[in-house]
Design an enzyme around this catalytic site. Sequence first.
Site, PDB file in Angstrom:
ATOM      1  N   ASP A  87      37.305  31.911  27.135  1.00  0.00           N
ATOM      2  CA  ASP A  87      37.567  31.944  28.576  1.00  0.00           C
ATOM      3  C   ASP A  87      36.484  32.698  29.357  1.00  0.00           C
ATOM      4  O   ASP A  87      35.777  33.545  28.819  1.00  0.00           O
ATOM      5  CB  ASP A  87      38.892  32.665  28.849  1.00  0.00           C
ATOM      6  CG  ASP A  87      40.095  31.862  28.391  1.00  0.00           C
ATOM      7  OD1 ASP A  87      39.930  30.875  27.659  1.00  0.00           O
ATOM      8  OD2 ASP A  87      41.212  32.257  28.776  1.00  0.00           O
ATOM      9  N   ASP A  88      36.469  32.404  30.633  1.00  0.00           N
ATOM     10  CA  ASP A  88      35.779  33.188  31.681  1.00  0.00           C
ATOM     11  C   ASP A  88      34.293  32.892  31.817  1.00  0.00           C
ATOM     12  O   ASP A  88      33.628  33.492  32.645  1.00  0.00           O
ATOM     13  CB  ASP A  88      35.971  34.706  31.503  1.00  0.00           C
ATOM     14  CG  ASP A  88      37.420  35.136  31.657  1.00  0.00           C
ATOM     15  OD1 ASP A  88      38.271  34.259  31.902  1.00  0.00           O
ATOM     16  OD2 ASP A  88      37.692  36.338  31.521  1.00  0.00           O
ATOM     17  N   HIS A 138      39.899  27.100  34.444  1.00  0.00           N
ATOM     18  CA  HIS A 138      40.415  28.477  34.425  1.00  0.00           C
ATOM     19  C   HIS A 138      40.377  29.062  35.841  1.00  0.00           C
ATOM     20  O   HIS A 138      40.205  30.258  35.999  1.00  0.00           O
ATOM     21  CB  HIS A 138      39.579  29.299  33.441  1.00  0.00           C
ATOM     22  CG  HIS A 138      40.183  30.617  33.040  1.00  0.00           C
ATOM     23  ND1 HIS A 138      41.510  30.775  32.707  1.00  0.00           N
ATOM     24  CD2 HIS A 138      39.638  31.862  32.915  1.00  0.00           C
ATOM     25  CE1 HIS A 138      41.741  32.046  32.386  1.00  0.00           C
ATOM     26  NE2 HIS A 138      40.612  32.717  32.521  1.00  0.00           N
ATOM     27  N   TYR A 179      44.851  35.339  33.449  1.00  0.00           N
ATOM     28  CA  TYR A 179      45.820  36.337  32.961  1.00  0.00           C
ATOM     29  C   TYR A 179      47.059  35.693  32.327  1.00  0.00           C
ATOM     30  O   TYR A 179      48.034  36.370  32.032  1.00  0.00           O
ATOM     31  CB  TYR A 179      46.253  37.285  34.103  1.00  0.00           C
ATOM     32  CG  TYR A 179      45.099  37.773  34.934  1.00  0.00           C
ATOM     33  CD1 TYR A 179      44.229  38.752  34.442  1.00  0.00           C
ATOM     34  CD2 TYR A 179      44.826  37.221  36.180  1.00  0.00           C
ATOM     35  CE1 TYR A 179      43.136  39.167  35.181  1.00  0.00           C
ATOM     36  CE2 TYR A 179      43.732  37.629  36.920  1.00  0.00           C
ATOM     37  CZ  TYR A 179      42.895  38.600  36.418  1.00  0.00           C
ATOM     38  OH  TYR A 179      41.809  39.009  37.149  1.00  0.00           O
ATOM     39  N   HIS A 233      37.140  35.382  24.637  1.00  0.00           N
ATOM     40  CA  HIS A 233      36.351  35.350  25.878  1.00  0.00           C
ATOM     41  C   HIS A 233      34.855  35.342  25.564  1.00  0.00           C
ATOM     42  O   HIS A 233      34.323  36.334  25.049  1.00  0.00           O
ATOM     43  CB  HIS A 233      36.685  36.576  26.725  1.00  0.00           C
ATOM     44  CG  HIS A 233      38.129  36.636  27.133  1.00  0.00           C
ATOM     45  ND1 HIS A 233      39.117  37.067  26.286  1.00  0.00           N
ATOM     46  CD2 HIS A 233      38.745  36.273  28.280  1.00  0.00           C
ATOM     47  CE1 HIS A 233      40.292  36.983  26.911  1.00  0.00           C
ATOM     48  NE2 HIS A 233      40.093  36.498  28.101  1.00  0.00           N
TER      49      HIS A 233
END
Length: 283
Positions: A87-88, A138, A179, A233
């Site tokens: 993610d991210d 995301h 989150y 991540h």
Amino acid sequence: MRLSRRGFLTLAASLSAGFTAAAYGADAPGPSDAVKTTANTTYRTPQISGVVQRCPDLGIPMPTTPPPGVTFSRVPVTDQYVAMTFDDGPHPQNTPRLLDMLRERNIRATFYVIGRNVDLYPAVARRVVAEGHEIGNHSYTHRSLTTLGDAAMRDEIRKTQDAVLRATGVLPRTLRPPYGAFRQNQRQAIYTDMGLPTILWSVDPLDWKRPGPAIVSQRILAGVTPGAIVLSHDLHSQTVDAMPATLDALMLKGYKFLSVSQLIAMKGGDGTPATTVAAPATH
Ligand code: NI
């Protein structure tokens, strides 16, 4: 990235830059990087040395439409399949470094990208797709969907779909809310109106707390079971540092790697379709 709500509020309050700086962390691309950076990445692929175990080609097609199911956090299969999710990103150095590791091992993963980062680093997003990985939504700015009204929520998701399509030529098929937070009606609207199942996870190494690569690896290996969806991540260099040992150990255990869409499209080992699984507690 995930922060506890209390931790996030404390951090946000302590930073005049507010949410952006708090949510992205010290090693993340910030607005000033965007201005300075003209090339998409300064990372260069190093010379690979030694023999690396490779995942066999599985010949499992990437489904074009998602299976029925509003939310998935794992899939009840009996074979040793696992979906790694990152993610991210995209991040200009960490993501290409991870892509190298995956390519060396012939491993397919899923990247839940932040739309704004796709706009900053479109070439990295393009490489993700070009190398056979799945790209997921995301949100555009990584704000918790629970703080947003309906129009703002749809805007976050739509802008990310657009950014990914512009950069890569494909549309995300699944969404992971920042989150892991959402309201029930939001999750239903995202699925019904926008066609995106919400993907949570069954293994969380808490890598965003940066416990060190060895701990990240140990937690993932302890948590993976057949049909697991692993949260981590590519924003964090420690997480990427943990991947060679983690991926090699999973392969030694007999695990094979699927993208999220491939995994959720699988029938369960008992012949039943993959079903919605209750969301884990989030913080
Ligand atoms: Ni995140």
